[in-house]
Design a protein around this motif. Structure first.
Motif, short mmCIF file in Angstrom:
data_model
loop_
_atom_site.label_atom_id
_atom_site.label_comp_id
_atom_site.label_asym_id
_atom_site.label_seq_id
_atom_site.Cartn_x
_atom_site.Cartn_y
_atom_site.Cartn_z
N THR A 1 0.85 -1.19 0.00
CA THR A 1 0.00 0.00 0.00
C THR A 1 0.88 1.23 0.00
O THR A 1 1.77 1.37 0.84
CB THR A 1 -0.92 0.03 1.23
OG1 THR A 1 -1.79 -1.10 1.22
CG2 THR A 1 -1.76 1.30 1.25
N THR A 2 0.64 2.14 -0.96
CA THR A 2 1.39 3.39 -1.05
C THR A 2 0.41 4.54 -1.13
O THR A 2 -0.41 4.60 -2.06
CB THR A 2 2.31 3.40 -2.28
OG1 THR A 2 3.19 2.27 -2.24
CG2 THR A 2 3.15 4.68 -2.32
N LEU A 3 0.48 5.44 -0.16
CA LEU A 3 -0.46 6.55 -0.05
C LEU A 3 0.29 7.87 0.06
O LEU A 3 1.43 7.91 0.51
CB LEU A 3 -1.36 6.37 1.18
CG LEU A 3 -2.20 5.09 1.21
CD1 LEU A 3 -2.79 4.88 2.60
CD2 LEU A 3 -3.31 5.14 0.17
N TYR A 4 -0.41 8.96 -0.33
CA TYR A 4 0.17 10.30 -0.30
C TYR A 4 -0.76 11.23 0.47
O TYR A 4 -1.87 11.52 0.00
CB TYR A 4 0.38 10.82 -1.72
CG TYR A 4 1.34 10.00 -2.55
CD1 TYR A 4 2.65 10.42 -2.76
CD2 TYR A 4 0.92 8.81 -3.14
CE1 TYR A 4 3.52 9.66 -3.53
CE2 TYR A 4 1.79 8.04 -3.91
CZ TYR A 4 3.08 8.48 -4.11
OH TYR A 4 3.96 7.72 -4.86
N TYR A 5 -0.32 11.71 1.64
CA TYR A 5 -1.11 12.64 2.42
C TYR A 5 -0.84 14.06 1.93
O TYR A 5 0.29 14.55 1.99
CB TYR A 5 -0.76 12.51 3.91
CG TYR A 5 -1.24 11.23 4.53
CD1 TYR A 5 -2.46 11.16 5.20
CD2 TYR A 5 -0.47 10.06 4.44
CE1 TYR A 5 -2.90 9.98 5.77
CE2 TYR A 5 -0.90 8.88 5.00
CZ TYR A 5 -2.11 8.84 5.66
OH TYR A 5 -2.56 7.66 6.22
N SER A 6 -1.89 14.73 1.44
CA SER A 6 -1.72 16.04 0.79
C SER A 6 -2.28 17.20 1.60
O SER A 6 -1.96 18.36 1.30
CB SER A 6 -2.36 16.01 -0.58
OG SER A 6 -3.69 15.52 -0.52
N HIS A 7 -3.12 16.93 2.58
CA HIS A 7 -3.69 18.03 3.38
C HIS A 7 -4.24 17.47 4.68
O HIS A 7 -4.94 16.47 4.67
CB HIS A 7 -4.81 18.73 2.60
CG HIS A 7 -5.37 19.94 3.28
ND1 HIS A 7 -6.51 19.90 4.02
CD2 HIS A 7 -4.93 21.21 3.34
CE1 HIS A 7 -6.77 21.10 4.51
NE2 HIS A 7 -5.82 21.93 4.12
N ILE A 8 -3.91 18.13 5.79
CA ILE A 8 -4.45 17.75 7.09
C ILE A 8 -4.91 19.01 7.81
O ILE A 8 -4.16 19.98 7.92
CB ILE A 8 -3.41 17.01 7.95
CG1 ILE A 8 -3.01 15.68 7.30
CG2 ILE A 8 -3.96 16.74 9.36
CD1 ILE A 8 -1.90 14.94 8.04
N LYS A 9 -6.14 19.00 8.29
CA LYS A 9 -6.68 20.11 9.07
C LYS A 9 -7.30 19.55 10.34
O LYS A 9 -7.98 18.52 10.31
CB LYS A 9 -7.73 20.90 8.28
CG LYS A 9 -8.29 22.09 9.06
CD LYS A 9 -9.17 22.97 8.18
CE LYS A 9 -10.52 22.34 7.92
NZ LYS A 9 -11.47 23.29 7.27
N VAL A 10 -7.07 20.23 11.47
CA VAL A 10 -7.62 19.82 12.75
C VAL A 10 -8.38 21.01 13.34
O VAL A 10 -7.82 22.10 13.51
CB VAL A 10 -6.52 19.38 13.72
CG1 VAL A 10 -7.14 18.89 15.04
CG2 VAL A 10 -5.67 18.27 13.10
N THR A 11 -9.66 20.78 13.66
CA THR A 11 -10.54 21.83 14.16
C THR A 11 -11.08 21.45 15.53
O THR A 11 -11.46 20.30 15.75
CB THR A 11 -11.71 22.07 13.20
OG1 THR A 11 -11.19 22.36 11.89
CG2 THR A 11 -12.57 23.24 13.65
N ALA A 12 -11.11 22.41 16.44
CA ALA A 12 -11.70 22.19 17.77
C ALA A 12 -13.10 22.76 17.79
O ALA A 12 -13.33 23.90 17.36
CB ALA A 12 -10.85 22.86 18.85
N LEU A 13 -14.05 21.98 18.27
CA LEU A 13 -15.45 22.41 18.34
C LEU A 13 -15.78 23.03 19.69
O LEU A 13 -15.11 22.76 20.69
CB LEU A 13 -16.36 21.24 18.06
CG LEU A 13 -16.16 20.50 16.74
CD1 LEU A 13 -17.18 19.37 16.60
CD2 LEU A 13 -16.27 21.48 15.57
#
Length: 235
Positions: free
Chosen positions: A223-235
């Motif tokens: 398995t080969t994957l590419y992480y292109s965007h990560i966002k973390v939001t607090a509610l």
């Protein structure tokens, strides 16, 4: 006070002012709203890769990570973090982690992760042990404990409760699988989120948590994957 003493005092006052404005001073983050976001255009942004859930007896797992361009036919001007591994253990966990400081100390945060990654695996595909798309699960979470790989007897495992494959744990939730659609045969950008099930985490006494995202695999293949965007939001 002599001229020499006045000059020395001024020097230390200016030195203190510069220290207070150094780039490594962590800014305070809001209690709600976006806490973190990156598209990795300038680098890995502090994320570190690691791999667990395999035995020392499994042989060459072909474990690789890199900061690289998105694969064709996607926009190759965009950057990403690539993770790749051969799941000889039928349970390989490939993950990224980084610390997040500037939070309110000892405070409970409800977090939503929005993750974009490139996958070339069809949702309905068949493979050894499980589907290359449907049996590899995207997970995200956070902890006040730094995620680390540890060797127990001859088995590498992580020191957090991530659950196993299709099940989440105390520290990580399942956001879906890496299936990019029916009959997909090329890399496609997919998005996964836990909007409907926020994860609660408590910051430590220094106002810090550790973020972690990754995949828990039930497919016995590469398995080969590419992480292109990560966002973390607090509610």
């Amino acid at each position: 006070m002599s001229v020499t003493q006045r000059v020395s005092l001024l020097f230390f006052v200016l030195l203190g002012a510069v220290a207070c404005n150094r780039d490594d001073v962590t800014p305070a983050l809001p209690l709600t709203g976006v806490l973190y976001e990156s598209n990795f255009s300038a680098g890995t942004d502090g994320w570190k890769a690691d791999f667990t859930d395999y035995s020392t007896a499994n042989g060459d797992m072909q474990l690789r990570s890199d900061w690289t361009r998105l694969p064709q036919p996607l926009d190759s001007t965009r950057r990403s973090i690539m993770l790749s591994g051969m799941n000889r253990s039928d349970d390989l966990f490939m993950y990224l982690t980084r610390s997040l400081s500037g939070l309110q100390p000892n405070h409970d945060y409800k977090l939503v992760f929005d993750i974009e990654l490139a996958s070339q695996y069809a949702t309905n595909s068949f493979g050894i042990g499980g589907s290359p798309g449907g049996s590899v699960y995207v997970k995200a979470g956070a902890s006040s404990t730094e995620p680390k790989r540890q060797l127990v007897d001859d088995f590498y495992e992580i020191n957090l409760d991530k659950g196993n494959q299709a099940e989440g744990g105390k520290d990580m939730l399942v956001l879906g699988n890496i299936g990019a659609g029916e009959d997909v045969e090329q890399y496609t950008l997919i998005k996964r989120s836990n909007t409907d099930a926020p994860l609660t985490v408590r910051s430590d006494s220094n106002g810090r948590i550790w973020l972690i995202v990754g995949t828990d695999s039930g497919h016995e293949g590469l398995t080969t994957l590419y992480y292109s965007h990560i966002k973390v939001t607090a509610l």
